[in-house]
Design a protein around this motif. Structure first.
Motif, PDB file in Angstrom:
ATOM      1  N   LEU A 121      39.356  41.760  52.696  1.00 20.57           N
ATOM      2  CA  LEU A 121      40.799  41.650  52.935  1.00 20.57           C
ATOM      3  C   LEU A 121      41.475  41.051  51.702  1.00 20.57           C
ATOM      4  N   VAL A 122      42.553  41.699  51.254  1.00 20.22           N
ATOM      5  CA  VAL A 122      43.224  41.284  50.021  1.00 20.22           C
ATOM      6  C   VAL A 122      44.734  41.235  50.249  1.00 20.22           C
ATOM      7  N   LEU A 123      45.368  40.192  49.685  1.00 27.72           N
ATOM      8  CA  LEU A 123      46.833  40.135  49.625  1.00 27.72           C
ATOM      9  C   LEU A 123      47.257  40.725  48.296  1.00 27.72           C
ATOM     10  N   HIS A 124      47.989  41.822  48.363  1.00 25.78           N
ATOM     11  CA  HIS A 124      48.394  42.539  47.155  1.00 25.78           C
ATOM     12  C   HIS A 124      49.911  42.455  47.002  1.00 25.78           C
ATOM     13  N   ALA A 125      50.362  42.227  45.779  1.00 24.83           N
ATOM     14  CA  ALA A 125      51.803  42.136  45.506  1.00 24.83           C
ATOM     15  C   ALA A 125      52.260  43.342  44.705  1.00 24.83           C
ATOM     16  N   VAL A 166      43.967  31.534  51.208  1.00 20.60           N
ATOM     17  CA  VAL A 166      43.541  32.591  50.289  1.00 20.60           C
ATOM     18  C   VAL A 166      42.356  32.101  49.464  1.00 20.60           C
ATOM     19  N   GLY A 167      41.609  33.055  48.904  1.00 21.06           N
ATOM     20  CA  GLY A 167      40.436  32.728  48.099  1.00 21.06           C
ATOM     21  C   GLY A 167      40.689  32.981  46.629  1.00 21.06           C
ATOM     22  N   GLU A 168      39.732  33.649  45.974  1.00 20.58           N
ATOM     23  CA  GLU A 168      39.807  33.839  44.524  1.00 20.58           C
ATOM     24  C   GLU A 168      40.873  34.858  44.143  1.00 20.58           C
ATOM     25  N   ARG A 169      41.442  34.654  42.981  1.00 17.09           N
ATOM     26  CA  ARG A 169      42.398  35.599  42.406  1.00 17.09           C
ATOM     27  C   ARG A 169      41.608  36.773  41.843  1.00 17.09           C
ATOM     28  N   ILE A 170      41.883  37.983  42.313  1.00 22.13           N
ATOM     29  CA  ILE A 170      41.139  39.162  41.881  1.00 22.13           C
ATOM     30  C   ILE A 170      41.713  39.709  40.581  1.00 22.13           C
ATOM     31  N   VAL A 228      47.858  40.724  40.456  1.00 26.40           N
ATOM     32  CA  VAL A 228      48.679  41.052  41.631  1.00 26.40           C
ATOM     33  C   VAL A 228      47.877  41.019  42.931  1.00 26.40           C
ATOM     34  N   SER A 229      46.661  40.499  42.902  1.00 25.11           N
ATOM     35  CA  SER A 229      45.828  40.513  44.112  1.00 25.11           C
ATOM     36  C   SER A 229      45.043  39.223  44.253  1.00 25.11           C
ATOM     37  N   VAL A 230      44.901  38.775  45.518  1.00 27.13           N
ATOM     38  CA  VAL A 230      44.116  37.591  45.811  1.00 27.13           C
ATOM     39  C   VAL A 230      43.338  37.850  47.098  1.00 27.13           C
TER      40      VAL A 230
END
Length: 549
Positions: free
Chosen positions: A106-110, A129-133, A136-138
């Protein structure tokens, strides 16, 4: 200069002139995105709120639609700053998205990096939230999906949830439509929900919300958990599912105070789920008892606070909320928006009435004066006692008797809040009384006698506000209520909205003590129905119901 019915003000209030010939068309145009705040006789006040605009955006209305409606019906030029604000507020929805990622889950994308940077700086985001991918994504832990959406709404950046849903345990469910068919608006409601994945369907009482639920179940063809307000409602759901679907009695379980059955389709009461023993919710295992493919929330506007917390953990399941009004008196509409889902379909009451699927209704407020002695007792009472004194005014008994006598051939519901008042009315009218103390078996027997016409007048407490199917009830007389509750007003009118065999109009009376908080609360309660286009006539006690006051 244009002569539209609407005055749009820079503070985001909209003033609608009720008597204008275009008022009805205007009300329908602004209903998807504006909330009614005040509804006196001539000018109704609406307000634009971020949540209202985001709900409209999620339901498929864009800023251009909102701007066009405001400009079309406005009497004066619409303030440019307001139009800009509408566009910017609506554009916030969906600039953050929850998506499934092949390696990170699961990713939060901006859509733009600045938005993600802004929300990640908030202390409220800690632990969600976890690591910054990438820029624009975490990463997001799946267990935080609901909590994250709640926080993002509070921060003003509502996330569009595109992460999908688990299918859950498959279970064959079909509709049995040899003697009936889905109405067009019911098909649209199911389609809107299914396309969105989760969310809320808003339909008038009597418009067939249970059938929408059944059709959604048939679409999902999966195990389903249905949450309802009480045991009577649970059994009505079961009977309707047996009548409308291929489900058998063995496939439907009831999980209530009386029974603890877990079946492929399980109907549970909110009350049993929120029961605590020594601080622990003892029935939470029900949520994990099966691999549910669909969760249905009946009367979603009544969700108890603990259910919100439980729903935060159910984000991977498809969720459908059903209600006649999204109004919540505790202001937690944003919780419904983030945890159940945005509004996916909303049918105005008057549109459904025009199609003949609910009865037309005549709404009347009957006002009586307190005698001098009662007036003095009321005037000197403590604030917390004032409403009970006014709402339980003895003079209301005589008014109710007159109203019942004025409808000798109709089935009548007398509805109130205070048990002693209802007991007195039951005695005077020689009518049975249903309260919270009435057993489920007794309630079902009395409701059945009322349905079949063996009982003409029934006195009920607020236990009959919700999910009670009484098709032939044609008159409701409200003597007291839960203070200024708009959703209760809508539900009570809904008790008499089923279309009558002979097409006659339903009558909804509210008996109010003049110049008291009873009258103030009545005005507040009427706001939602005014938004739907129902006008309240004012009548003096003692006037014939057929005459204006």
């Amino acid at each position: 200069m244009t002569t539209g019915p609407l005055i749009v003000q820079s503070d985001k209030t909209l003033l609608l002139e009720v008597d204008h010939p275009d008022a009805g068309a205007c009300r329908r145009a602004i209903a998807p995105f504006a909330e009614l705040e005040r509804a006196p006789e001539h000018i109704h006040t609406y307000r634009l709120t971020p949540l209202g605009l985001w709900n409209a955006r999620a339901a498929g209305f864009d800023a251009e639609h909102v701007v066009d409606a405001l400009i079309t019906y406005s009497r004066y030029p619409v303030p440019h700053s307001l139009l800009v604000d509408v566009a910017e507020t609506m554009s916030r929805y969906g600039r953050l998205q929850l998506v499934a990622h092949p390696t990170h889950g699961l990713v939060l994308h901006a859509v733009e990096v600045a938005v993600l940077t802004e929300v990640l700086r908030s202390k409220r985001m800690a632990g969600l939230v976890g690591e910054r991918i990438d820029e624009v994504s975490v990463a997001v832990h799946p267990s935080q999906r609901g909590h994250l959406k709640q926080v993002l709404v509070k921060l003003g950046w509502p996330a569009e949830d595109l992460a999908g849903y688990v299918d859950g345990e498959a279970h064959a469910i079909g509709l049995v439509t040899d003697t009936w068919a889905l109405r067009p608006y019911q098909e649209e409601a199911v389609e809107g929900f299914w396309h969105g994945g989760s969310g809320v369907v808003v339909l008038p009482c009597g418009a067939g919300k249970t059938i929408v639920g059944a059709a959604a179940m048939a679409r999902a063809e999966a195990t389903t958990l249905i949450l309802v307000t009480n045991t009577v409602s649970a059994r009505q759901w079961r009977d309707e599912l047996l009548r409308r679907t291929t489900l058998t009695e063995d496939e439907i379980g009831e999980y209530s105070g009386a029974r603890k059955e877990i079946r492929p389709v399980t109907i549970a009461t909110y009350q049993v789920l929120t029961t605590r023993r020594k601080g622990v919710y003892t029935h939470l295992d029900l949520l994990d008892a099966r691999d549910w493919g669909l969760i249905l929330y009946d009367e979603v506007h009544l969700l108890p606070a603990p259910i919100f917390r439980m729903t935060a953990d159910l984000q991977a399941r498809r969720r459908l909320g059903l209600t006649a009004t999204l109004v919540r008196e505790d202001g937690r509409e944003d919780e419904v928006f983030s945890l159940i889902g945005p509004k996916r379909y909303d049918a105005p009451w008057k549109d459904i009435e025009a199609q003949g699927y609910i009865a037309p209704a005549d709404c009347v407020e009957v006002r009586l004066d307190l005698p001098q002695g009662e007036r003095m007792v009321y005037a000197s009472a403590e604030p917390e006692e004032k409403y009970r004194l006014a709402a339980s005014a003895p003079g209301k008994v005589r008014v109710v008797e007159q109203l019942v006598a004025a409808h000798p051939h109709d089935q009548v519901l007398v509805i109130g809040q205070y048990i002693d008042q209802l007991e007195e009315l039951s005695g005077h009218l020689e009518a049975p009384l249903i309260t919270g103390a009435t057993t489920v078996k007794q309630r079902q027997e009395l409701f059945e006698e009322f349905r079949t016409g063996r009982i003409r007048v029934l006195v009920v407490s607020k236990v009959a506000n919700f999910s009670i199917d009484l098709p032939e009830a044609a008159v409701a007389i409200q003597v007291s209520g839960t203070f200024g509750s708009r959703q209760e007003e809508a539900q009570r009118l809904g008790r008499i909205m089923r279309p009558k065999k002979d097409g006659r109009t339903a009558h909804f009376y509210t008996v109010v003590a003049r110049d008291t908080v009873d009258a103030d609360f009545a005005a507040h309660r009427q706001r939602f129905l005014a938004e739907q286009g129902y006008a309240y006539r004012i009548m003096d006690a003692g006037t014939s119901p057929g005459q204006p006051g």
